[in-house]
Enzyme design. Structure first.
Site, PDB file in Angstrom:
ATOM      1  N   ASP A  45       0.842  -1.203   0.000  1.00  0.00           N
ATOM      2  CA  ASP A  45       0.000   0.000   0.000  1.00  0.00           C
ATOM      3  C   ASP A  45       0.869   1.241   0.000  1.00  0.00           C
ATOM      4  O   ASP A  45       1.631   1.483   0.940  1.00  0.00           O
ATOM      5  CB  ASP A  45      -0.896   0.023   1.249  1.00  0.00           C
ATOM      6  CG  ASP A  45      -1.706   1.314   1.295  1.00  0.00           C
ATOM      7  OD1 ASP A  45      -2.596   1.464   0.439  1.00  0.00           O
ATOM      8  OD2 ASP A  45      -1.422   2.185   2.146  1.00  0.00           O
ATOM      9  N   TYR A  50       2.704  10.002  -0.733  1.00  0.00           N
ATOM     10  CA  TYR A  50       3.841   9.532   0.072  1.00  0.00           C
ATOM     11  C   TYR A  50       5.184   9.803  -0.626  1.00  0.00           C
ATOM     12  O   TYR A  50       6.238   9.707   0.003  1.00  0.00           O
ATOM     13  CB  TYR A  50       3.753   8.027   0.370  1.00  0.00           C
ATOM     14  CG  TYR A  50       2.534   7.576   1.140  1.00  0.00           C
ATOM     15  CD1 TYR A  50       1.672   8.486   1.758  1.00  0.00           C
ATOM     16  CD2 TYR A  50       2.221   6.221   1.247  1.00  0.00           C
ATOM     17  CE1 TYR A  50       0.543   8.055   2.448  1.00  0.00           C
ATOM     18  CE2 TYR A  50       1.104   5.786   1.942  1.00  0.00           C
ATOM     19  CZ  TYR A  50       0.266   6.703   2.531  1.00  0.00           C
ATOM     20  OH  TYR A  50      -0.842   6.260   3.206  1.00  0.00           O
ATOM     21  N   LYS A  75      -3.000   5.564  -4.039  1.00  0.00           N
ATOM     22  CA  LYS A  75      -4.090   6.510  -3.770  1.00  0.00           C
ATOM     23  C   LYS A  75      -3.878   7.820  -4.525  1.00  0.00           C
ATOM     24  O   LYS A  75      -2.744   8.287  -4.634  1.00  0.00           O
ATOM     25  CB  LYS A  75      -4.154   6.833  -2.275  1.00  0.00           C
ATOM     26  CG  LYS A  75      -3.991   5.634  -1.365  1.00  0.00           C
ATOM     27  CD  LYS A  75      -4.099   5.983   0.103  1.00  0.00           C
ATOM     28  CE  LYS A  75      -3.720   4.792   0.969  1.00  0.00           C
ATOM     29  NZ  LYS A  75      -2.272   4.591   1.140  1.00  0.00           N
ATOM     30  N   HIS A 108      -7.819   9.157  -1.735  1.00  0.00           N
ATOM     31  CA  HIS A 108      -7.130   9.198  -0.434  1.00  0.00           C
ATOM     32  C   HIS A 108      -8.019   9.765   0.672  1.00  0.00           C
ATOM     33  O   HIS A 108      -7.903   9.383   1.842  1.00  0.00           O
ATOM     34  CB  HIS A 108      -5.857  10.028  -0.576  1.00  0.00           C
ATOM     35  CG  HIS A 108      -4.779   9.682   0.393  1.00  0.00           C
ATOM     36  ND1 HIS A 108      -3.453   9.624   0.056  1.00  0.00           N
ATOM     37  CD2 HIS A 108      -4.822   9.379   1.714  1.00  0.00           C
ATOM     38  CE1 HIS A 108      -2.737   9.307   1.123  1.00  0.00           C
ATOM     39  NE2 HIS A 108      -3.544   9.153   2.144  1.00  0.00           N
TER      40      HIS A 108
END
Ligand code: NDP
Length: 294
Positions: A45, A50, A75, A108
């Site tokens: 994930d 990120y 996401k 997200h």
């Protein structure tokens, strides 16, 4: 026997236990994901926000595993919401990951004050699903009213709702709404990491006497007990670590079984206090930031 895989509402199979990389620095991501794949994790994930999708893709290629053997979840960040913008966000993520298809592509966050943009973004996910670019679509941090509003205006029921779930914040109302619609609840911060790295540090799931006490019965760590709790209650969970010994520890959870009393004792630890941002107040002004092209 607790299953190691779960079946999504569109028939796609997902590993129940996966590996998360939030806050894993880009330069450390490849090594962490390589260690996870070596250990046996087959669900990774990540998220555009990120900044480490490239490391995830590199690790998967380096592992020598067939693409079909690894389930990749990522996401779309809120700054890329809107129909065309989200189609483009897919291309950015796929390029960074170095793949043609993404197994699970999710929103997200909801943007409650700009829900039309959220709906447009989700319609782009529906299009990507129809075009075979993604195998399943879903959402994250959607509260029951966000889900209800989305379902009213879209065709495909999300396969997954990834939300904060750990013993101190287990979101029974969200889980009930997910279950009612056939949506799999996937737990983020599943071992309560957020209670340590963002909590008041006076109370951590890792030192909770109930969880520690249960672990002692089985020779298992608090993290292993918490992951077992998720799996036995039918959730997917995606613990994060950058340390190989913890990466292995968090996957070593398939050789013991908690009793229904132990599950209930962990359920009873819910404080109702979330660690993450209040989903209702997430806006572009407070949380927006550009996601780079490369
Ligand atoms: P976790 O519950 O997975 O906890 C991670 C933290 O606990 C890290 O600080 C880690 O440190 C430490 N840790 C890991 N394993 C152990 C262990 N066995 N014993 C003691 N400490 C341990 O929290 P996260 O918030 O990282 O959530 C997991 C994943 O969920 C994320 O990586 C991300 O993929 C997803 N997520 C999604 C969000 C969303 O909004 N959709 C929000 C937050 C997370 P170390 O690395 O040093 O081992």
């Amino acid at each position: 026997m607790t299953s190691t895989t779960l079946t999504l509402n569109n028939g796609v199979t997902i590993p129940a236990l996966g590996f998360g990389v939030f806050q894993t620095p880009p330069e450390a991501t490849m090594l962490a994901v390589e260690a996870a794949l070596e250990t046996g994790y087959r669900l990774i994930d990540t998220a555009a926000a990120y900044g480490n999708e490239r490391g995830v893709g590199d690790a998967i290629r380096n592992s020598g595993l067939a693409r079909d053997d690894v389930f990749i979840e990522t996401k779309v960040w809120i700054s890329d919401y809107g129909y065309d913008e989200t189609l483009h966000a897919f291309e950015k993520s796929a390029r960074k990951l170095g793949v043609d298809t993404i197994d699970l592509f999710i929103l997200h966050q909801a943007l409650p004050s700009e829900f039309d943009m959220t709906v447009d973004a989700y319609r782009a996910l529906e299009r990507l699903l129809g075009d075979g670019r993604v195998r399943a679509i879903g959402v994250s941090n959607f509260m029951p009213d966000h889900l209800a509003k989305l379902l009213e205006r879209t065709e495909v029921v999300p396969a997954v709702n990834q939300v904060e779930v750990h013993p101190y914040f287990s979101q029974p109302a969200v889980r009930a709404a997910d279950a009612e619609h056939g949506i799999l609840t996937q737990a983020w911060s599943p071992i309560g990491g957020i209670t340590s790295y963002r909590g008041d540090s006076t109370r951590s799931t890792f030192t909770d006497p109930v969880i520690v006490g249960i672990g002692e019965q089985y020779g298992k760590s608090p993290a292993q007990v918490m992951l077992r709790w998720h799996l036995q209650e039918g959730r997917s969970a995606i613990p994060k670590s950058v340390r190989p010994e913890r990466i292995a520890e968090n996957f070593d959870v398939f050789d013991f079984e908690l009793t229904s009393e132990e599950l209930a004792a962990i359920d009873a630890l819910d404080t109702g206090v979330r660690g993450g941002p209040e989903p209702e107040v997430v806006t572009l002004e407070t949380f927006g930031r550009a996601i780079p092209e490369d």
